[in-house]
Design an enzyme around this catalytic site. Sequence first.
Site, mmCIF file in Angstrom:
data_model
loop_
_atom_site.group_PDB
_atom_site.id
_atom_site.type_symbol
_atom_site.label_atom_id
_atom_site.label_comp_id
_atom_site.label_asym_id
_atom_site.label_seq_id
_atom_site.Cartn_x
_atom_site.Cartn_y
_atom_site.Cartn_z
ATOM 1 C CD1 TRP A 176 0.841 -0.387 3.027
ATOM 2 C CD2 TRP A 176 -0.721 1.103 3.590
ATOM 3 N NE1 TRP A 176 1.123 0.038 4.303
ATOM 4 C CE2 TRP A 176 0.181 0.958 4.680
ATOM 5 C CE3 TRP A 176 -1.780 1.992 3.729
ATOM 6 C CZ2 TRP A 176 0.056 1.662 5.869
ATOM 7 C CZ3 TRP A 176 -1.901 2.693 4.918
ATOM 8 C CH2 TRP A 176 -0.994 2.537 5.969
ATOM 9 C CG ASP A 177 4.798 0.848 1.572
ATOM 10 O OD1 ASP A 177 3.903 0.065 1.954
ATOM 11 O OD2 ASP A 177 5.905 0.916 2.114
ATOM 12 C CD GLU A 234 2.683 -4.247 9.010
ATOM 13 O OE1 GLU A 234 3.891 -4.233 9.305
ATOM 14 O OE2 GLU A 234 2.263 -4.274 7.838
ATOM 15 C CE LYS A 274 6.230 -1.935 11.609
ATOM 16 N NZ LYS A 274 6.005 -3.072 10.715
ATOM 17 C CD GLN A 275 2.520 1.264 9.831
ATOM 18 O OE1 GLN A 275 3.540 0.622 9.977
ATOM 19 N NE2 GLN A 275 2.005 1.512 8.655
HETATM 20 O O1 IFM Z 1 3.680 -1.415 4.021
HETATM 21 C C1 IFM Z 1 4.580 -1.317 5.061
HETATM 22 C C2 IFM Z 1 3.849 -1.589 6.352
HETATM 23 O O2 IFM Z 1 2.856 -0.629 6.571
HETATM 24 C C3 IFM Z 1 4.805 -1.594 7.509
HETATM 25 N N1 IFM Z 1 5.838 -2.584 7.269
HETATM 26 C C4 IFM Z 1 6.609 -2.301 6.064
HETATM 27 C C5 IFM Z 1 5.714 -2.298 4.845
HETATM 28 C C6 IFM Z 1 6.520 -1.974 3.592
HETATM 29 O O3 IFM Z 1 7.066 -0.709 3.695
#
Ligand code: IFM
Length: 734
Positions: A334-335, A474, A588-589
Amino acid sequence: MTISENWLIRETAFDPERLHHKETVFTIGNGYLGTRGAFEEGYPGATPATLIHGVWDDAPLFFTELANAPDWLPFVLTVDGERFGLDRGEVLCYERVLDMRAGTLRREVRWRSPAGREVDVSIERFASLADEHVLAIRYRVTPLNGPAKIELRAGLDAYTDNWGLRHIEWLAQGSSDPQYLWMHSRTLKTNIELAYAAHLAVDDISGVEYHFWDADGRPTSVAHFTLSQGQTATAAKLITIYTSRDTDDPLAAAQAKLERAVEAGYARLREAHIAAWADEWAQCNVTIEGDDAADRALRYSLFQLLIAAPRHDDRVSIGAKTLSGFGYRGHVFWDTEVFILPFFTYTRPEIARNLLLYRYHTLPGAHQNAGAEGYEGAYYAWESAETGVETTPKWWPHPDGSLVRIWTGDIELHIISDIAYAVDQYWRVTGDDDFMRDYGAEIILDTAAFWGSRVEYNAEADRYEVTDVIGPDEWHDHVDNNVYTNRMIRYHLGLAFEVLDWLDEHAPEKGAELRRRLDLSHERLARWRDIEAKIKINYDPETGLMEQFDGYFDLRDVDIADYEPRTQAMDTLLRESGIDPNDTQLLKQPDVIMLLCLLADAYDDRTRRANWDYYAPRTDHRYGSSLGPTFHAILACRLGMPEVAYEHFMHAAGADLEDSRGNAAEGIHGASCGGMWQAAVLGFAGLRVTPDGYRVEPHLPRHWKRLCFAFRHRGQPVEAVVENNKLGGGEKSA
Ligand code: IFM
């Protein structure tokens, strides 16, 4: 002409400890391929890599990865029988410069050989943006203390690998004349052919002797000559590359292209390349006046995105690590749609279109993913490669030798709506109705059909739920009713209806065809409506607070400050102290902050503030996900906190240039690069596209004087200048 330092990434000393990090930083490319900044003469332990879009090969655990293509860099200098290298002799002066305006990488070295011969070496390389099949290296050598016998070996190397795994099988090579050579190879499992042709010429030196060195898999053109003290020889190695993805006869194509490149010569190829870059930058540059570090770092991020962006291929996309390293094996996440795409949507819509078409072409793979799990419609892979079939590894080798189960490929579903969101944004900004009619609508509707079958009805509560998922954060897996996922589903289904109405009005035949082909019956659409109205959204209207998922607020509240100072991510530190990050509120995010940025107009300031105050302190900004900081910057701007935003922005800026997360060796953080553009333009400048046009709502950091950027709105180029009014906000002055 002097060039502003802000267009240059400069390294003034060679540090072997930073070898792999700097290979990533000095990656060059042209949207067809990317080549890491390894040295032409090699270095012990180096990881030279050329990654070509679409050249996948099978890999254990990871299913498939972008194969490290044959190396086009080898260019080895010998001075009076002593081989030049930074691992031997003495480096007297050193400088490496990436010129982002010109798209060239240059290295100047003054070197003393073990026997005391001194030479100046100057090497420049580029991957032509004017013709993506052409690569070039110019090599200059000057003996400094007496005459010298020089040998230059310019070759190709088929013996490459991806962290030890080989993908390339050498097939054949040859030379029609000692200055010309070619090599034919192919990927081991996918049988993609790669054809290279190369030419070596040393200019204006009398008595140069060439011969062809015919070692299997390493064809090399060798030039011998003598230079007097202070005399400079300039050599050029031109290389052309085609694969069987481009043409049926890649070798003939590479050789024909090489003829034309040799006719043009290095200088003219370079001119055309620089002109192509000038054109590119005119469309998408951003300038931050008053802050050189921010200005340079942002430009660097844009440079890295531009060199990874496919211009002539809509069957490939940009992987999480662009084309700059082996991390995430070239897979697409999704990046691309959420972080990287907006930069292209606003500045280079043709590229954005290619990236979205990749998703269109991989719909069959997405159907396969849905079918395999017993669902309907299109289920985009969490990690996608050539076909769109899920390529997330199920298991990940832990450094202690064990295998760790990876769940993202099974249950991180939000990517499905993220892609629909990206299509919608592209449509609103570009006004590309043809794309929406021919491709975008199908992506949105087909993925909506997936949700129709995936969402669960809770009869007792008369609502729809989505259990057992992973949201963007995650560190929490197997959660129920992730607010980001569920809210994006609601948005997605609303969008599906909007698009159906639009088709009915503007392209009724296409609308009817899609209704038929995707089986959009009344019952099915009625269910979508019901889901849209009744999906569970963890939002408290009293406080404006959103709960990240069911039960999140009941989890253990850990204070990050208790773990400072630290050099590791909080999940590692928690595990070391026997705590499962799943059981804590640490992130984490930031799911909720992401949501507030994507669906910005759906929320008010009170909601933004309440959620910022709750979630920002619970996020591991430093070592959590590199995807977090730029979205914190965007939301902080929206909340009128440009100085806080600036800290996050500069934190993101360090991910690659400073290796602040310690993993830049694996490749560029593509999402962070895209997020940098969004933070600058959508955050600090506050650009908003509305149904009536666009406007800016600036919030510049106090020390920024001016922010200038180019973008296109519905096909019209716009040059925007946002001036700082010194009060912490900013004003659009032109
Ligand atoms: O897509 C990301 C995810 O949100 C967090 N782990 C790394 C992936 C790739 O950058």
